[in-house]
Design an enzyme around this catalytic site. Structure first.
Site, mmCIF file in Angstrom:
data_model
loop_
_atom_site.group_PDB
_atom_site.id
_atom_site.type_symbol
_atom_site.label_atom_id
_atom_site.label_comp_id
_atom_site.label_asym_id
_atom_site.label_seq_id
_atom_site.Cartn_x
_atom_site.Cartn_y
_atom_site.Cartn_z
ATOM 1 N N ASP A 1 3.470 6.560 13.370
ATOM 2 C CA ASP A 1 3.190 5.143 13.137
ATOM 3 C C ASP A 1 2.374 4.617 14.315
ATOM 4 O O ASP A 1 2.657 4.920 15.474
ATOM 5 C CB ASP A 1 4.506 4.351 12.994
ATOM 6 C CG ASP A 1 4.270 2.975 12.400
ATOM 7 O OD1 ASP A 1 4.708 2.740 11.262
ATOM 8 O OD2 ASP A 1 3.619 2.123 13.074
ATOM 9 N N ILE A 2 1.356 3.819 14.005
ATOM 10 C CA ILE A 2 0.434 3.306 15.029
ATOM 11 C C ILE A 2 1.118 2.271 15.936
ATOM 12 O O ILE A 2 0.664 2.026 17.049
ATOM 13 C CB ILE A 2 -0.827 2.717 14.350
ATOM 14 C CG1 ILE A 2 -2.020 2.712 15.277
ATOM 15 C CG2 ILE A 2 -0.564 1.325 13.791
ATOM 16 C CD1 ILE A 2 -3.345 2.418 14.567
ATOM 17 N N ASN B 1 10.605 0.051 3.259
ATOM 18 C CA ASN B 1 10.376 -1.372 3.011
ATOM 19 C C ASN B 1 9.694 -1.509 1.656
ATOM 20 O O ASN B 1 8.708 -0.816 1.380
ATOM 21 C CB ASN B 1 9.497 -1.969 4.115
ATOM 22 C CG ASN B 1 10.198 -1.963 5.466
ATOM 23 O OD1 ASN B 1 11.418 -2.124 5.545
ATOM 24 N ND2 ASN B 1 9.433 -1.765 6.531
ATOM 25 N N GLY C 1 9.739 -6.576 3.533
ATOM 26 C CA GLY C 1 8.917 -6.473 4.738
ATOM 27 C C GLY C 1 7.801 -5.451 4.621
ATOM 28 O O GLY C 1 7.237 -5.029 5.632
ATOM 29 N N GLN C 2 7.452 -5.060 3.385
ATOM 30 C CA GLN C 2 6.374 -4.077 3.212
ATOM 31 C C GLN C 2 5.028 -4.717 3.508
ATOM 32 O O GLN C 2 4.720 -5.796 2.982
ATOM 33 C CB GLN C 2 6.394 -3.532 1.775
ATOM 34 C CG GLN C 2 5.380 -2.420 1.557
ATOM 35 C CD GLN C 2 5.436 -1.834 0.142
ATOM 36 O OE1 GLN C 2 6.212 -2.281 -0.698
ATOM 37 N NE2 GLN C 2 4.601 -0.845 -0.117
ATOM 38 N N HIS D 1 5.790 4.550 1.444
ATOM 39 C CA HIS D 1 5.980 5.335 2.669
ATOM 40 C C HIS D 1 7.419 5.241 3.129
ATOM 41 O O HIS D 1 8.081 4.225 2.933
ATOM 42 C CB HIS D 1 5.037 4.870 3.784
ATOM 43 C CG HIS D 1 5.066 3.395 4.058
ATOM 44 N ND1 HIS D 1 4.422 2.485 3.246
ATOM 45 C CD2 HIS D 1 5.678 2.675 5.015
ATOM 46 C CE1 HIS D 1 4.618 1.266 3.710
ATOM 47 N NE2 HIS D 1 5.387 1.331 4.778
ATOM 48 N N HIS E 1 9.693 5.371 6.536
ATOM 49 C CA HIS E 1 9.713 5.360 8.005
ATOM 50 C C HIS E 1 10.835 6.289 8.480
ATOM 51 O O HIS E 1 11.971 6.175 8.006
ATOM 52 C CB HIS E 1 10.044 3.963 8.542
ATOM 53 C CG HIS E 1 9.030 2.902 8.239
ATOM 54 N ND1 HIS E 1 8.121 2.465 9.183
ATOM 55 C CD2 HIS E 1 8.813 2.163 7.128
ATOM 56 C CE1 HIS E 1 7.377 1.499 8.652
ATOM 57 N NE2 HIS E 1 7.778 1.292 7.403
HETATM 58 P P1 AMP Z 1 5.558 -1.386 6.234
HETATM 59 O O1 AMP Z 1 5.639 -2.671 7.029
HETATM 60 O O2 AMP Z 1 6.900 -0.837 5.861
HETATM 61 O O3 AMP Z 1 4.623 -1.530 5.058
HETATM 62 O O4 AMP Z 1 4.984 -0.314 7.234
HETATM 63 C C1 AMP Z 1 3.632 -0.104 7.446
HETATM 64 C C2 AMP Z 1 3.546 0.656 8.730
HETATM 65 O O5 AMP Z 1 2.258 1.209 8.817
HETATM 66 C C3 AMP Z 1 3.743 -0.195 9.985
HETATM 67 O O6 AMP Z 1 4.858 0.302 10.726
HETATM 68 C C4 AMP Z 1 2.432 -0.038 10.740
HETATM 69 O O7 AMP Z 1 2.602 0.042 12.140
HETATM 70 C C5 AMP Z 1 1.897 1.267 10.169
HETATM 71 N N1 AMP Z 1 0.462 1.441 10.216
HETATM 72 C C6 AMP Z 1 -0.488 0.546 9.864
HETATM 73 N N2 AMP Z 1 -1.720 1.075 10.012
HETATM 74 C C7 AMP Z 1 -1.534 2.343 10.474
HETATM 75 C C8 AMP Z 1 -2.417 3.416 10.827
HETATM 76 N N3 AMP Z 1 -3.755 3.298 10.746
HETATM 77 N N4 AMP Z 1 -1.881 4.565 11.272
HETATM 78 C C9 AMP Z 1 -0.547 4.699 11.365
HETATM 79 N N5 AMP Z 1 0.337 3.735 11.040
HETATM 80 C C10 AMP Z 1 -0.150 2.573 10.595
#
Ligand code: AMP
Ligand code: ZN
Length: 112
Positions: free
Chosen positions: A29-30, A85, A91-92, A98, A100
């Site tokens: 995760d970024i 999420n 909170g998605q 995906h 986590h």
């Molecule tokens: P969610 O809030 O459950 O939809 O999670 C989306 C997740 O994607 C968040 O934890 C972000 O930090 C992560 N995210 C967004 N863009 C990227 C990216 N380019 N590479 C890796 N993780 C990302």
């Protein structure tokens, strides 16, 4: 389709591949919320868990067994948390299913 995780799945946005099968990809995760924070995605696009049916039971099972395998690879023997999420109240923020995988610290309950 203009989907961030589809671009990651297809390789047009490069990420570190921590685990990969024909169906799944895992990458860091970024914006990590724990010392280990990994996202596991199906390569096929599903907007959320709410957009899956029993037809995806096998794929959803693979997401969970992959998470357990990655947790073992990441030496999370003390435990970890999986989060999916789903939708606005869940909170998605990225509209591609995906999981986590969070670990490396104690998780509190209830979640925020
Ligand atoms: P969610 O809030 O459950 O939809 O999670 C989306 C997740 O994607 C968040 O934890 C972000 O930090 C992560 N995210 C967004 N863009 C990227 C990216 N380019 N590479 C890796 N993780 C990302
Ligand atoms: Zn997608």
């Amino acid at each position: 389709m203009d989907c961030l995780f589809c671009k990651i799945a297809s390789g047009s946005i490069p990420v570190t591949h921590l685990f990969e099968t024909d169906q799944l990809l895992a990458f860091p995760d970024i914006n990590p919320q724990a010392p280990t924070h990994i996202l596991i995605i199906p390569k096929l696009h599903f907007s959320s868990l709410a957009h899956t049916t029993s037809e995806q039971a096998g794929l959803l099972g693979q997401l969970l067994t992959a998470a357990a395998e990655i947790a073992q690879q990441q030496q999370l023997a003390a435990g970890y948390r999986l989060v999916i999420n789903t939708g606005p109240d869940g909170g998605q923020t990225v509209g591609h299913l995906h999981v986590h995988l969070l670990g490396g610290r104690h998780m509190s309950w209830p979640p925020g």
